[in-house]
Design an enzyme around this catalytic site. Structure first.
Site, short mmCIF file in Angstrom:
data_model
loop_
_atom_site.label_atom_id
_atom_site.label_comp_id
_atom_site.label_asym_id
_atom_site.label_seq_id
_atom_site.Cartn_x
_atom_site.Cartn_y
_atom_site.Cartn_z
N LYS B 78 0.86 -1.18 0.00
CA LYS B 78 0.00 0.00 0.00
C LYS B 78 0.89 1.23 0.00
O LYS B 78 1.95 1.24 0.66
CB LYS B 78 -0.87 -0.05 1.26
CG LYS B 78 -1.94 1.03 1.38
CD LYS B 78 -2.78 0.79 2.64
CE LYS B 78 -3.94 1.77 2.77
NZ LYS B 78 -4.79 1.47 3.96
N SER B 153 -9.69 1.16 2.84
CA SER B 153 -8.83 1.99 2.02
C SER B 153 -7.69 1.21 1.37
O SER B 153 -7.07 1.73 0.45
CB SER B 153 -8.24 3.11 2.86
OG SER B 153 -7.37 2.58 3.85
N SER B 177 -9.96 -1.21 7.05
CA SER B 177 -9.38 -0.97 5.73
C SER B 177 -8.62 -2.14 5.12
O SER B 177 -8.26 -2.09 3.95
CB SER B 177 -8.46 0.24 5.77
OG SER B 177 -9.22 1.39 5.97
#
Lengths: 479, 485
Positions: B78, B153, B177
């Site tokens: 990420k 996310s 997330s």
């Protein structure tokens, strides 16, 4: 109407740790911009603070020395505001639960002892600094130097117990002396290691309601603090007398004019949005840690002063001077430990030693004459080997040469003559050469005695024992 | 089978047997990214040169006998993980040009283990979002249906696993997330206990809730990834100094006698029927494996979303203050003065969702409101933690849905933030309690979208939930379903 000032001080003490409060960067002053930084003190995305244990140790020391309660659990908070030299957009400080609370210091002004309350002591990080104009490599812009960012500070906040500029200065001097004694601050006010914000208000004498206060920021000398507070008291009284109102605001002291001026008003005051810093766990301090620290504290100036008076029989003045700095007191005590008489050592440390240091522009820690050497010199005086006057010559030689006093005395033939025969011989010669004065003395003009003493000392090149000289001379002159 | 289709542990076995090289596996992955990512948009930055260099180094290391479970495995991160020398954006325009000068702890651990970092994954800006739509680098698409959101996310982390364009990934989980996108994309996603994995070098959204975790193709991979990154870090004061268990060894397949709790507040009327069906089937599967079920209560569940949005936004408003245009990142041109420069840089650099949360958080912390909002939320948080601790007196883990619905359509909730916030209703309480939870594939909706189930464990009970998830995985076929791209 008569007015009464009400003063509270917030003192920022920069701690003398080798590394910063939340990272391992050096805290050395004056390095080239941004050379002492890492991702943590630069506030780069993703970094986290890790508390420097030494800072906590120093805070506990300061708290104990100022009679504070050390909180078993304290919390770091974030103080949020925007400023270009504040890398994270917040400062890590303590807010609701500081490490030390409810202390006090006793000060003395005009012979009166007064207790000043200490509300709290908390730990925090410093910000960086902005460098304006002519920044190397940037031309005429402004540069951000973050070497100072994250250096550890203690903020020591007093109660509004102070009533005059003199009391404020006495309190500050005392606090300064303590933090330097404790070895937690270098005390360098010019470099900002010890600086003060003064909250000042005035109220009619007899009133119990405080007036509106102003805060004068970052005053960094005792003299300026006195000037700033006196000016602020005068300004506020005048303002009120003229029918005006003091507004709560932040002010700056201008050393060039000796006056304070407005920096920002309350309407621009920040809402710092304090909240506990989630990156730092609450700080838990065990009772053992506090007690171990208490045992490791040096004897503080107050205790030392009273011991000098009661145990060593020194005067208030001597005790005061000898304890002014920890180094001075330690030098003095090292002399005692080496066997020096207290009064003699006190006189010499305050006299010759201090004079020579001042002339050389040196600190007592750098004194070339070690306490043991000075003690040896004092012992030579005590034994009557040399006179006090000769001792000064020997001292000067010791300062220059790193030789033991005995060696110097030997080498230069400075041993005091106490042999009565030798002295008697000199006296006889002098009297024979000055019969006129002998007659004057015998005729009642006793002042001439001093003339004979001088002559004898000169003839002996200062080595004659003055006590012996006095005794023999008196006997012979009286016939 | 193509090399990019292999799980981490399958690839590891082939690397160990020298059937393939890391360079071959890495090339296969890079080609897969090339082939799929223009449609999925899982990546913000792909680093082929660095990846191939790392793969070559890994092959030399394997030849020298230095193989660990991650050596030579192509992984992607990420874009919230700070990577030295590799642009790190956090999905934001304000960090669009930011190249960090340091590696975070997790990245350093991966590099040390010999993992091959192939790129940085798309995400909601500063990890704020439940749909992957709030990235400054464009929305990520769900590989199962490109018209749907992948969840957020950690959108890119889940989408890349589903698209088979990364062998394993790391994400972060602040309010769900990791688990929610894993559920929407048919992956395994684990949020470890707060303090289990270092946050040093993870761009902070909400410091007291953020935690790093893996998104992978199966539970074994998840255990291996967690084992590689977990552990105390002297650079993170909130990381816990506890030994790291051998998570892979915990995967025994045994759940007989395991007590699983069903929190009654999580099984409401109106739960999406596809989700409800998947959960019911999962409960039956576990019963079949010998697990026992107990109904438990988490009475403060109703307050979790509100509590989360006060605490998370308050912390975020402070954590994001450093993006001011002064030292790095985006700086607005032509500002009249300093304050103007701050304002315009932030106005231009942050997206709508980030601005919304900064403002909520600033408000919640401001004087006069602190007690009513932030402080109250902290008190409720304590009550929520206590709910969990009481439940764990009765059971070993909780079994709940991950998300109230399967993935929704892109754009469907963009204009309704409150609806969007409810997507995290089943995941948020775990973050507030600071404990661990895993999402595993447990079904497919009528529309052909994956559905996950959530197992919530005790603090540092990762082994238990991994074991339970693994047993379920062994007993079902859901993790073998593959998105057709």
């Amino acid at each position: 109407m008569n007015y009464q000032a009400v003063i509270g001080l917030e003192v920022h003490v920069q701690l003398k740790t080798d590394t910063k409060i939340f990272c391992g960067c050096s805290t050395t002053f004056g390095a080239s911009p941004n050379s002492q930084t890492c991702p943590v003190c630069l506030g780069m995305p993703g970094v986290l603070p890790v508390l420097n244990k030494k800072v906590v140790e120093f805070a506990i020391r300061a708290g104990l020395a100022t009679n504070c309660r050390i909180a078993p659990r304290s919390v770091f908070a974030r103080k949020n505001y925007f400023y270009p030299d504040l890398p994270k957009g917040y400062q890590i400080s303590q807010y609701e639960l500081p490490i030390c609370q409810n202390g006090h210091l006793d000060i003395e002004v005009d012979g009166q002892v007064k207790r000043i309350g200490i509300t709290r002591i908390h730990m925090e990080e410093d910000a960086g600094k902005l460098v304006h104009a002519d920044v190397p490599g940037l031309g005429s812009g402004s540069g951000v130097d973050l070497n100072r960012a994250c250096t550890p500070l203690l903020e020591i906040v007093s109660e509004p117990d102070i009533r005059s500029a003199d009391e404020a200065v006495a309190y500050l001097r005392k606090l300064h002396q303590i933090v330097v004694y404790l070895g937690i601050c270098d005390g360098n006010m010019e470099e900002g290691s010890f600086r003060c914000d003064a909250n000042v208000s005035v109220m009619p004498v007899g009133s119990t309601t405080f007036g509106t206060r102003t805060e004068t920021k970052n005053v960094n000398s005792f003299r300026f603090v006195k000037q700033a507070i006196e000016h602020e008291i005068e300004r506020q009284i005048e303002l009120i007398e003229e029918g005006g109102k003091v507004v709560q605001e932040t002010r700056l002291f201008d050393p060039n004019t000796g006056e304070t001026r407005s920096m920002r008003g309350k309407e621009e005051a920040h809402d710092y949005r304090y909240f506990p810093d989630p990156d730092l766990v609450p700080l838990v301090i065990s009772n053992d840690w506090v007690e171990d620290t208490r045992l490791s504290l040096p004897e503080l100036p107050d205790a030392r002063r009273s011991r000098y008076r009661s145990e060593l029989g020194l005067s208030d003045y001597d005790a005061e001077v000898l304890t002014a700095t920890r180094e001075m007191a330690e030098y003095f005590e090292n002399c005692l430990a080496a066997g020096a008489p207290a009064k003699g050592a006190a006189n010499w440390v305050m006299g010759e030693v201090t004079r020579a240091l001042n002339e050389a522009g040196k600190d007592i820690a750098e004194c070339p004459v070690a306490p043991a050497r000075l003690t040896a010199l004092l012992q030579l005086i005590e034994k009557g080997t040399i006179s006090g006057k000769i001792a000064k010559t020997v001292f000067d030689e010791m300062w220059q040469s790193d030789k033991a006093p005995e060696a110097i005395v030997e080498e230069k033939g400075l041993v005091q003559v106490s042999d009565t025969g030798a002295i008697e011989k000199i006296i006889d010669e002098i009297m024979a050469a000055n019969m006129g004065q002998v007659e004057e003395f015998r005729g009642g003009k006793e002042k001439v005695f001093g003339f004979f003493v001088g002559q004898v000392m000169r003839a002996s090149k200062g080595k004659a024992n003055p006590a012996v000289v006095n005794e023999l001379l008196m006997k012979k002159l009286k016939g | 089978m193509e090399l990019f289709e292999l799980t981490l542990h399958e690839l590891h076995d082939k690397l160990a047997k020298r059937e393939v090289s890391s360079v071959e596996a890495t090339r296969a992955l890079l080609a897969r990214i090339e082939a799929t990512d223009s449609r999925v948009n899982a990546y913000i930055t792909v680093t082929p040169d660095e990846a191939l260099a790392a793969a070559e180094a890994a092959d030399r290391r394997i030849a020298a006998g230095g193989l660990t479970p991650l050596t030579g495995v192509p992984v992607a991160l990420k874009d919230i993980f700070v990577t030295r020398g590799i642009r790190t954006t956090c999905g934001s325009k304000i960090l669009g040009n930011f190249i960090p000068p340091y590696d975070g702890t997790v990245v350093a651990k991966l590099r040390e283990a010999g993992a091959v970092i192939v790129g940085k994954l798309n995400q909601d800006e500063f990890a704020m979002g439940s749909s992957g739509e709030s990235s400054a680098f464009g929305a990520t698409k769900n590989p199962w249906n490109l018209a749907c959101i992948p969840g957020g996310s950690s959108s890119g982390s889940a989408a890349a696993i589903a698209a088979r364009s990364a062998t394993a990934t790391l994400g972060t989980d602040t309010g769900g997330s990791i688990r929610q996108p894993a559920s929407h994309c048919g992956c395994v996603g684990l949020r470890p206990t707060y303090g289990r994995v270092s946050r040093y070098g993870v761009i902070a959204y909400a410091s007291s809730l953020d935690q790093v975790g893996p998104v992978t193709r199966d539970v074994t991979d998840c255990a291996l990834m967690l084992g590689a990154v977990a552990g105390h870090d002297p650079l993170d004061s909130t990381s816990i100094d506890l030994p790291v268990p051998d998570y892979a060894a915990a995967l025994t397949g045994q759940v007989k006698g395991l007590r699983l709790g069903l929190p009654k507040e999580y099984y409401l009327e109106g739960l999406d029927p596809d989700v409800k069906r998947a959960l019911d089937a999962a409960i039956e599967t576990y019963r079949g494996l010998g697990a026992e079920f107990v109904e438990v209560s988490l009475p403060h569940t109703d307050y979790a979303v509100a509590t989360y949005y006060l605490i998370a936004t308050a912390e975020a408003s402070s954590n994001l203050a450093r993006y001011d245009g002064v030292r790095f990142g985006h700086r607005a041109a032509g500002a009249a003065n300093l304050i103007d420069m701050f304002r315009r840089s932030r106005a231009e650099g942050f997206g709508a969702e980030v601005k919304r949360r900064i403002m909520i958080g600033t408000y919640a912390l401001s004087s006069g409101y602190y007690d009513a909002y932030y402080l109250k939320a902290q008190k409720v948080r304590t009550l929520i933690m206590q709910d969990f601790m009481k439940a764990f007196e009765q059971v070993d883990a909780l079994l709940t849905p991950v998300a109230p619905t399967p993935a929704f359509k892109i754009g469907e909730k963009v204009d309704d933030p409150l609806q969007m916030y409810l997507s995290d209703i089943f995941t948020i309480p775990v973050n507030l309690a600071g404990t661990c939870a895993i999402s595993v594939p447990a079904g497919m909706s009528a529309a052909g979208l994956p559905i996950g189930l959530q197992l919530i464990g005790r603090p540092f009970g990762e082994e238990t939930i991994l074991r339970a998830a693994h047993a379920f995985e062994q007993a079902t076929e859901w993790h073998r379903h593959t998105a057709q791209l």
